[in-house]
Structure formats: structure tokens, C-alpha cells
Design a protein around this motif. Structure first.
Motif, PDB file in Angstrom:
ATOM      1  N   PRO A   1       0.813  -1.215   0.000  1.00 37.69           N
ATOM      2  CA  PRO A   1       0.000   0.000   0.000  1.00 37.69           C
ATOM      3  C   PRO A   1       0.846   1.265   0.000  1.00 37.69           C
ATOM      4  CG  PRO A   1      -0.111  -1.118   2.138  1.00 37.69           C
ATOM      5  CD  PRO A   1       0.588  -2.045   1.201  1.00 37.69           C
ATOM      6  N   TYR A   2       2.059   1.180   0.537  1.00 34.22           N
ATOM      7  CA  TYR A   2       2.908   2.360   0.615  1.00 34.22           C
ATOM      8  C   TYR A   2       3.535   2.692  -0.738  1.00 34.22           C
ATOM      9  CZ  TYR A   2       2.118   1.892   5.583  1.00 34.22           C
ATOM     10  OH  TYR A   2       1.504   1.806   6.794  1.00 34.22           O
ATOM     11  N   PHE A   3       3.881   1.643  -1.483  1.00 32.11           N
ATOM     12  CA  PHE A   3       4.397   1.899  -2.840  1.00 32.11           C
ATOM     13  C   PHE A   3       3.274   2.473  -3.694  1.00 32.11           C
ATOM     14  CE2 PHE A   3       5.590   0.812  -7.215  1.00 32.11           C
ATOM     15  CZ  PHE A   3       6.897   1.293  -7.241  1.00 32.11           C
ATOM     16  N   ARG A   4       2.097   1.871  -3.558  1.00 33.79           N
ATOM     17  CA  ARG A   4       0.960   2.336  -4.347  1.00 33.79           C
ATOM     18  C   ARG A   4       0.663   3.805  -4.044  1.00 33.79           C
ATOM     19  NH1 ARG A   4      -4.132  -0.787  -2.937  1.00 33.79           N
ATOM     20  NH2 ARG A   4      -2.867  -2.534  -3.632  1.00 33.79           N
ATOM     21  N   ALA A   5       0.758   4.153  -2.773  1.00 34.55           N
ATOM     22  CA  ALA A   5       0.411   5.520  -2.364  1.00 34.55           C
ATOM     23  C   ALA A   5       1.477   6.548  -2.769  1.00 34.55           C
ATOM     24  CB  ALA A   5       0.206   5.566  -0.854  1.00 34.55           C
ATOM     25  N   SER A   6       2.679   6.060  -3.090  1.00 33.95           N
ATOM     26  CA  SER A   6       3.783   6.995  -3.344  1.00 33.95           C
ATOM     27  C   SER A   6       3.567   7.802  -4.627  1.00 33.95           C
ATOM     28  CB  SER A   6       5.108   6.239  -3.441  1.00 33.95           C
ATOM     29  OG  SER A   6       5.405   5.639  -2.206  1.00 33.95           O
ATOM     30  N   ASP A   7       3.697   9.125  -4.498  1.00 36.33           N
ATOM     31  CA  ASP A   7       3.631   9.989  -5.670  1.00 36.33           C
ATOM     32  C   ASP A   7       4.998  10.109  -6.318  1.00 36.33           C
ATOM     33  OD1 ASP A   7       0.819  11.107  -5.479  1.00 36.33           O
ATOM     34  OD2 ASP A   7       1.588  11.509  -3.461  1.00 36.33           O
ATOM     35  N   PHE A   8       6.015   9.845  -5.510  1.00 34.97           N
ATOM     36  CA  PHE A   8       7.384  10.003  -5.969  1.00 34.97           C
ATOM     37  C   PHE A   8       8.241   9.054  -5.136  1.00 34.97           C
ATOM     38  CE2 PHE A   8      11.488  12.341  -6.131  1.00 34.97           C
ATOM     39  CZ  PHE A   8      11.599  12.491  -7.513  1.00 34.97           C
ATOM     40  N   VAL A   9       9.284   8.523  -5.750  1.00 34.95           N
ATOM     41  CA  VAL A   9      10.122   7.551  -5.035  1.00 34.95           C
ATOM     42  C   VAL A   9      11.588   8.004  -5.068  1.00 34.95           C
ATOM     43  CG1 VAL A   9      11.006   5.178  -5.065  1.00 34.95           C
ATOM     44  CG2 VAL A   9       8.573   5.594  -5.449  1.00 34.95           C
ATOM     45  N   ILE A  10      12.219   7.935  -3.892  1.00 35.96           N
ATOM     46  CA  ILE A  10      13.652   8.259  -3.807  1.00 35.96           C
ATOM     47  C   ILE A  10      14.430   6.957  -3.643  1.00 35.96           C
ATOM     48  CG2 ILE A  10      15.452   9.524  -2.560  1.00 35.96           C
ATOM     49  CD1 ILE A  10      13.270  11.297  -1.379  1.00 35.96           C
ATOM     50  N   ALA A  11      15.452   6.786  -4.473  1.00 33.48           N
ATOM     51  CA  ALA A  11      16.293   5.590  -4.388  1.00 33.48           C
ATOM     52  C   ALA A  11      17.751   6.024  -4.411  1.00 33.48           C
ATOM     53  CB  ALA A  11      15.973   4.670  -5.549  1.00 33.48           C
ATOM     54  N   GLU A  12      18.641   5.098  -4.093  1.00 31.42           N
ATOM     55  CA  GLU A  12      20.069   5.417  -4.073  1.00 31.42           C
ATOM     56  C   GLU A  12      20.879   4.324  -4.754  1.00 31.42           C
ATOM     57  OE1 GLU A  12      18.293   5.227  -1.291  1.00 31.42           O
ATOM     58  OE2 GLU A  12      18.089   7.305  -0.646  1.00 31.42           O
ATOM     59  N   THR A  13      22.043   4.681  -5.234  1.00 36.13           N
ATOM     60  CA  THR A  13      22.952   3.696  -5.856  1.00 36.13           C
ATOM     61  C   THR A  13      23.753   2.999  -4.762  1.00 36.13           C
ATOM     62  OG1 THR A  13      24.638   5.403  -6.067  1.00 36.13           O
ATOM     63  CG2 THR A  13      23.238   5.016  -7.984  1.00 36.13           C
ATOM     64  N   THR A  14      23.043   2.371  -3.811  1.00 39.23           N
ATOM     65  CA  THR A  14      23.756   1.740  -2.700  1.00 39.23           C
ATOM     66  C   THR A  14      24.537   0.512  -3.145  1.00 39.23           C
ATOM     67  OG1 THR A  14      21.610   0.789  -2.187  1.00 39.23           O
ATOM     68  CG2 THR A  14      22.401   2.531  -0.740  1.00 39.23           C
ATOM     69  N   CYS A  15      23.938  -0.304  -4.015  1.00 35.14           N
ATOM     70  CA  CYS A  15      24.685  -1.476  -4.504  1.00 35.14           C
ATOM     71  C   CYS A  15      24.313  -1.694  -5.966  1.00 35.14           C
ATOM     72  CB  CYS A  15      24.381  -2.721  -3.670  1.00 35.14           C
ATOM     73  SG  CYS A  15      22.733  -3.392  -3.936  1.00 35.14           S
ATOM     74  N   ASP A  16      25.083  -2.540  -6.640  1.00 34.13           N
ATOM     75  CA  ASP A  16      24.868  -2.746  -8.067  1.00 34.13           C
ATOM     76  C   ASP A  16      23.486  -3.325  -8.354  1.00 34.13           C
ATOM     77  OD1 ASP A  16      27.332  -1.751  -8.430  1.00 34.13           O
ATOM     78  OD2 ASP A  16      28.317  -3.649  -8.930  1.00 34.13           O
ATOM     79  N   GLY A  17      23.079  -4.306  -7.521  1.00 32.22           N
ATOM     80  CA  GLY A  17      21.778  -4.938  -7.738  1.00 32.22           C
ATOM     81  C   GLY A  17      20.649  -3.934  -7.655  1.00 32.22           C
ATOM     82  N   LYS A  18      20.732  -3.075  -6.644  1.00 32.84           N
ATOM     83  CA  LYS A  18      19.666  -2.094  -6.445  1.00 32.84           C
ATOM     84  C   LYS A  18      19.632  -1.063  -7.561  1.00 32.84           C
ATOM     85  CE  LYS A  18      18.166  -1.498  -1.686  1.00 32.84           C
ATOM     86  NZ  LYS A  18      18.272  -0.614  -0.525  1.00 32.84           N
TER      87      LYS A  18
END
Lengths: 259, 385
Positions: B89-106
Motif C-alpha cells: 500500500p505504501y508503494f501504491r500511495a507513493s507519488d514520488f520515489v527516492i532511491a540510491e545507488t547503494t549497490c549494483d543490484g539495487k
């Protein structure tokens, strides 16, 4: 004071009845019911000695099936039990290499039977008794014949660690006409080097006792000694180290479960 | 005696899913964050609601494996799986998403995830020991600020940033105070309950209310401890958990540690102390963006190379929490934590004088018995049994 250790392994169930310096044992296949195998081993021990449950001060269960046997007073892991049993079987042993049916372990002890550190293989069957069984079947041999068949043979390089892939590799080696003894020697070496890699991370043991069902295979023992660069011994009772350790711990720290 | 407040915390993730939806209906924007490096101060200053999106459950993993390789860490697969199955539900509710280049997989997973949500990936510096690292990260902060302003159609001003810094610092301090109740021996709160309580912060819609609840829980635990009550017997081995993040749904190692006779007294991982130890500098003379950048860059995550901060933190925590053994949890295929484990092992052996074990597993239940053997043997060793 009578105590009992029951070691329900993935392939065989071992029981030891201890009284003073004397001890007797039983070994039986675990089959598909660890609970039944544990119970039968216990009853057989009692029957042989003409004892009943109440004569036993404490029963400790160990091995992967320790959680499924209801009659025990306490469960202790095979790691702790092997360390204790090894100390009894081989004075001065400070490392135990235990290769059983479904896993392999290296245990570093303080030389008095207490665990200082340990490592266990990952959750697959690579480098275990099961691995040897699968390979033996692919080679049309019984697992008990492997050491003799490989004696003196120059080991072939086996690169797969996964049981399933190693079996395919063995089948293709056979197809290429490679001598069976050389393949088995290669398998022995691959089991030994896998375990030796675990041992390296724990630090140096001086005297190593090799236990578990695979300890009956002298080919693996030889490669282990070579890979580890230390004296690696097997005693006739090696397979019983876990059950014996459990019986010893039952005597040293007896507990009684209310029943 | 289990704190009464725990009941509230247990239901918070589910309850807050509704609160988030209500807030959205009332015109609030929601910003999903994947990791501890996401600066929630910027989201708060933008007047939006920050929520955590880090996947901690097994359920969506099979769906993720249709796209991602199987031998990828379960956290990445779970996070992606939640998004593609639209079950979070939290992903669905998100208007915008912040991510980081923490690891190659991510970082590569985020490229795929960008199809599902407007997403901005912050580029972390590889390490913090180069002169340009902080400047780099500050520029990344400024870029994120621009993206947020653009997407949320707001202007983030200094005053709001300073207020967000104070609020976030208060939240960190409240959580840290909660964690520190378990410095007591025996610990007054189980590791399982502690995990439940600290993990839900990511789903707290109303930060003030959340801080209030954490403070009430801390107070209640202190009262219980004051009466000499603990769920553990004196002498129960005290465990420090370090390594990969753990949340509800993938708490199996914590559960097993306590079922097998241990007491998990401290979380060094990014679910716990790692992200709470450092506060943002509140000095009004400073540029708040720089203060925020500086603080986030201090997080001693294994994706930072080298990462001496983690070793220093472990040493400090082993002493502060009277730890008897260190358990390093690595999710399968999490290369940075698995490899760094060797450095942690040597550090703990040479500097802390307590036993260490690394456990490598995933979110599934397939290896429960093997894990139980390792964990029981470790606890037996600590007990000198």
C-alpha cells in the motif's frame, strides 16, 4: 549413574549408553521417521542392558532429528556434542571435522571438549555423505567401496561443487573413458578441499579428529590431512562421537524433564 | 511483562496504510524511500509524507524472479516484487520515489522500477575518504531537492528545512532512547518486540504522534524494568545483531536467536542504531542542506568503501550493551555485507573479545532447521554449556 545420548542424523541414528567408564552403542538407519529411529535406538540400548527408562538419569538428544524425539530430557546441538565426544575419543584433539549425511562441520575446541568456534557448510548437500552416495550410485558402486576403488589413483579435477552438477560431470568423465578410481579420488579431494576451506577460517587445529559417517572413508581422510597439513585421525568409534558426547554431557550436567 | 503499548505498534503498519490513504485523499503527497540514505528532511520540508519501501517479505519474491535473477538479494527482489504485484500500500500511495545507488543490484533494479513510478536515484559517492565526497553528495542533495520541488510543485525553503531537521533529530533521539533501554541486563524488552517497535517508524504518517508513541513505550518499559521485570533470566547471552537490514516478515534470525536462548539486545544494522547514532547539525549559521548531506554521509553502510565507521560502532555497542556475542546477518547475494563480514569477524575477534558468527540466509523458511543448529550451537558456546 546411567546416561544416554541419542544422535539422530539424517542417514543414521546412533545411541550411546554410558555408565562410569563403560559404554555401549547402537547404530541404525534413520529412515523416514527420525522420531521412530530415535525411540528404537533408545529401546534397543535399554533392552541390551536390561534397564528401564527410570534407570537413566538423563537422556540428551542431538543431531538434526533432536527436535523430534519426545523422550529426551534436553536437546543439545551436534556441534557441542561432537566437541565433547571427540575430547573423550582422542585426547588432545582440538579440532573436529564432522562430515555427516547432509552437512559438514568444522569445530575448533579448547582441547578440553568445549567449542571455541565452528563453521558449517551452506544449505546444499555439496561435500557431504549424501554427495558421496549420489556419486557412488552414478559410478555403480556402494559408498563403502569408494576408498578401496580410489586407492593409489591420481585424482582427476572435479570442478562442480553442486551435487547435481558433479553427478553430470562424473557421467561425462566416464563417457570420456576416465578411470573410475581417478574419478573417485577426485571426488574425495573435492570433498576434503571444501571442508579444509572452512577449517582455514577458524584457525589452526593441532590434532584433528575426523568424525561422522564419511570418516569411514579413508580416501577422504587422506586428502583432508593433506589439505589441512595437520594430523587427521579417525578412531573406530568416530561415527559415535556425537552420541557419546551427548551421553557425557548428560552425565556432567544432568537435567530431568518433568514427565 | 510485555508492555501494553506493543499492541499499538504491532498494528501500526496496517493501520497507517489507511492513514496514508486518508492523507492522500486530503491532498497530501507521499514520497516513498528505499533506504537509510534517503534524506527524509527534504521530504518533510516539502510538506510531503515520507514512507519506507524496503521489501522485507518473502511473498512477492516469486513474482520478482520472473524478471530479476534468482541469485539476487531477497531485499531487492522483495522490494521489486511488491511494486510489480502492486501489493504494497505504501508503494501504491507513493507519488514520488527516492532511491540510491547503494549497490549494483539495487541501482539496476531501480532502472526497471522507474517504469512504475516517478523515481529519482541519488548517486552515492563510493567512499567518504576523498576530498570531493561531501561536495558530490551535497550536489546530489540539491538535485533531489529540485526534483522534489518540480514533482510535488512546492518550494523547499530554509526555514522548513530547519524545522524538518529538528523534527527528524527528535525522532532519532526518541528511537535511540528506546533502543537504549536494552542496555540494562537482563534486557527489559525482547529483541522481537524491539524490532516491531523500531521498524514501524517508516510507516509513521504523523511524525509528532509517532514520536509521542515511542516516548510512551520507552516510559512504560522503564517502569517495567524499574520493577526488576525482564522477559529474560539473568545470564541470558546478550546478542548484538549487525549486517543487513531486518524488518517484519524477515525476522526469522531474530526469532530463532531468542527461541534458542539468546537475547537480542542491540541492532547495529540500518533498522537500528546505524541510522540513529548521528544527528543533523542544527546550527542555524550553517546551510541546512550541507548539514543534512554531512550527516547522511556518515552512515556506516557496507556499500561505502572503506567502511571503518561500522567497526568503530560495533566496538562501542559491544561495550555499551554488554554484548556476549556478535551475529552478522547477511542476506544471500548481498556481496558488500558478505565480503565485509570477514573484516567484521577479524575486528570482533581482535578488538572486542567476544564470539562472532556470520549467518547467510534469505527470507524463505527452507533453511530454518540448519539455521537453528548454527544458532543453538552459538548460544551453547556463549553459555559454555
Amino acid at each position: 549413574m546411567y546416561t544416554v545420548g541419542i544422535d539422530v542424523g539424517s542417514v543414521t541414528t546412533k545411541g550411546v549408553l554410558l555408565n562410569g567408564r563403560d559404554w555401549r552403542h547402537v547404530i541404525r538407519p534413520t529412515g523416514c521417521s527420525p522420531r521412530q529411529a530415535g525411540l528404537e535406538a533408545f529401546e534397543e540400548l535399554l533392552g541390551q542392558a536390561g534397564l528401564v527408562r527410570d534407570d537413566i538419569s538423563c537422556v540428551i538428544g542431538t543431531g538434526y532429528g533432536r527436535i523430534s524425539i519426545p523422550f529426551i530430557d534436553k536437546a543439545i546441538t551436534e556441534i557441542t556434542c561432537h566437541a565433547r565426544g571427540a575430547h573423550h575419543l582422542l585426547e588432545g584433539a582440538d579440532m573436529v571435522v564432522d562430515i555427516g549425511g547432509q552437512d559438514s562441520k568444522v569445530i575448533l575446541t579448547d582441547g578440553r571438549g568445549n567449542v571455541v568456534n565452528f563453521a558449517m557448510n551452506d544449505k546444499c548437500a555439496a561435500g557431504t555423505g549424501r554427495f558421496l552416495e549420489v556419486i557412488a550410485a552414478a559410478l555403480g558402486a556402494d559408498v563403502s567401496e569408494l576408498a578401496d576403488l580410489a586407492r593409489g589413483a591420481e585424482p582427476v579435477q572435479i570442478s562442480s561443487m553442486c551435487t547435481v552438477f558433479a553427478e553430470s560431470e562424473v557421467i561425462s568423465l566416464l563417457a570420456q573413458g576416465v578411470d573410475r578410481g581417478r574419478i573417485i579420488a577426485g571426488i574425495h579431494r573435492s570433498v576434503a578441499s571444501r571442508v579444509a576451506a572452512m577449517a582455514e577460517r577458524l584457525g589452526k587445529g593441532g590434532l584433528i579428529l575426523f568424525t561422522g559417517g564419511v570418516a569411514k572413508n579413508d580416501g577422504v581422510r587422506e586428502f583432508l590431512a593433506r589439505e589441512l597439513g595437520r594430523e587427521t585421525l579417525v578412531v573406530p568409534e568416530s561415527q559415535l562421537a556425537g552420541a557419546l558426547g551427548a551421553a557425557l554431557l548428560a552425565r556432567e550436567k544432568p537435567v530431568r524433564k518433568e514427565r | 511483562m510485555r508492555p501494553q503499548m506493543m499492541k499499538i505498534f504491532e498494528n501500526m503498519r496496517a493501520d497507517n496504510a489507511l492513514t496514508v490513504q486518508n492523507a492522500k485523499d486530503n491532498g497530501f503527497k507521499v514520497v516513498g524511500m528505499f533506504c537509510a540514505f534517503s534524506p527524509q528532511e527534504l521530504v518533510l520540508a516539502a510538506g510531503a509524507l515520507p514512507v519506507s519501501l524496503c521489501g522485507t517479505r518473502q511473498e512477492p519474491i516469486p513474482a520478482a524472479e520472473k524478471t530479476l535473477p534468482r541469485n539476487l538479494c531477497p531485499l531487492i527482489k522483495s522490494s521489486f516484487g511488491f511494486a510489480v504485484t502492486d501489493t504494497c500500500p505504501y508503494f501504491r500511495a507513493s507519488d514520488f520515489v527516492i532511491a540510491e545507488t547503494t549497490c549494483d543490484g539495487k541501482k539496476k533494479m531501480f532502472e526497471l522500477l522507474a517504469q512504475y513510478k516517478p523515481l529519482h536515484v541519488m548517486h552515492l559517492p563510493q567512499g567518504t575518504d576523498r576530498s570531493g565526497a561531501l561536495q558530490w553528495w551535497l550536489e546530489e542533495m540539491n538535485l533531489l531537492k529540485e526534483r522534489l520541488e518540480e514533482h510535488l510543485e512546492v518550494t523547499i525553503n530554509q526555514e522548513d528545512l530547519r524545522a524538518a531537521i529538528k523534527l527528524s533529530n527528535r525522532e532519532r533521539q526518541a528511537l535511540k532512547n528506546l533502543l537504549e533501554v536494552n542496555r540494562l541486563d537482563p534486557a527489559p524488552l525482547t529483541g522481537m518486540d524491539m524490532l516491531t517497535a523500531i521498524w514501524v517508524r517508516g510507516f509513521n504518517v504523523d511524525k509528532e504522534e509517532g514520536i509521542g508513541l515511542i516516548e510512551q513505550l520507552t516510559e512504560e518499559i522503564r517502569n517495567i524494568a524499574g520493577q526488576g521485570i525482564s522477559p529474560f533470566a539473568k545470564g541470558t547471552p546478550r546478542i548484538l545483531l549487525t549486517g543487513c537490514p531486518v524488518g517484519t516478515g524477515c525476522e526469522k534470525v531474530v526469532r530463532l536467536l531468542e527461541e534458542c536462548g539468546g537475547s537480542v539486545v542491540c541492532y547495529e544494522n540500518c533498522t537500528g542504531i546505524k541510522t540513529l547514532e548521528y544527528l543533523v547539525d542544527e546550527d542555524e549559521q550553517r546551510d541546512p542542506m550541507e548539514a543534512i548531506a554531512e550527516r547522511y554521509l556518515q552512515i556506516p553502510c557496507s556499500c561505502i568503501s572503506p567502511n571503518p565507521g561500522r567497526l568503530e560502532l560495533i566496538s562501542k555497542l559491544v561495550a555499551d550493551y554488554q554484548v556476549d556475542g556478535v551475529v552478522d546477518l547477511s542476506w544471500q547475494a548481498c556481496h558488500t555485507y558478505i565480503v565485509e563480514g570477514e573484516l567484521v569477524r577479524r575486528h570482533v575477534r581482535d578488538n572486542c573479545g567476544v564470539p562472532y558468527i556470520q549467518l547467510e540466509t534469505d527470507y524463505s523458511t527452507s533453511d530454518i532447521e540448519q539455521l537453528k543448529t548454527r544458532i543453538s550451537a552459538f548460544i551453547e558456546m556463549l553459555n559454555g554449556s
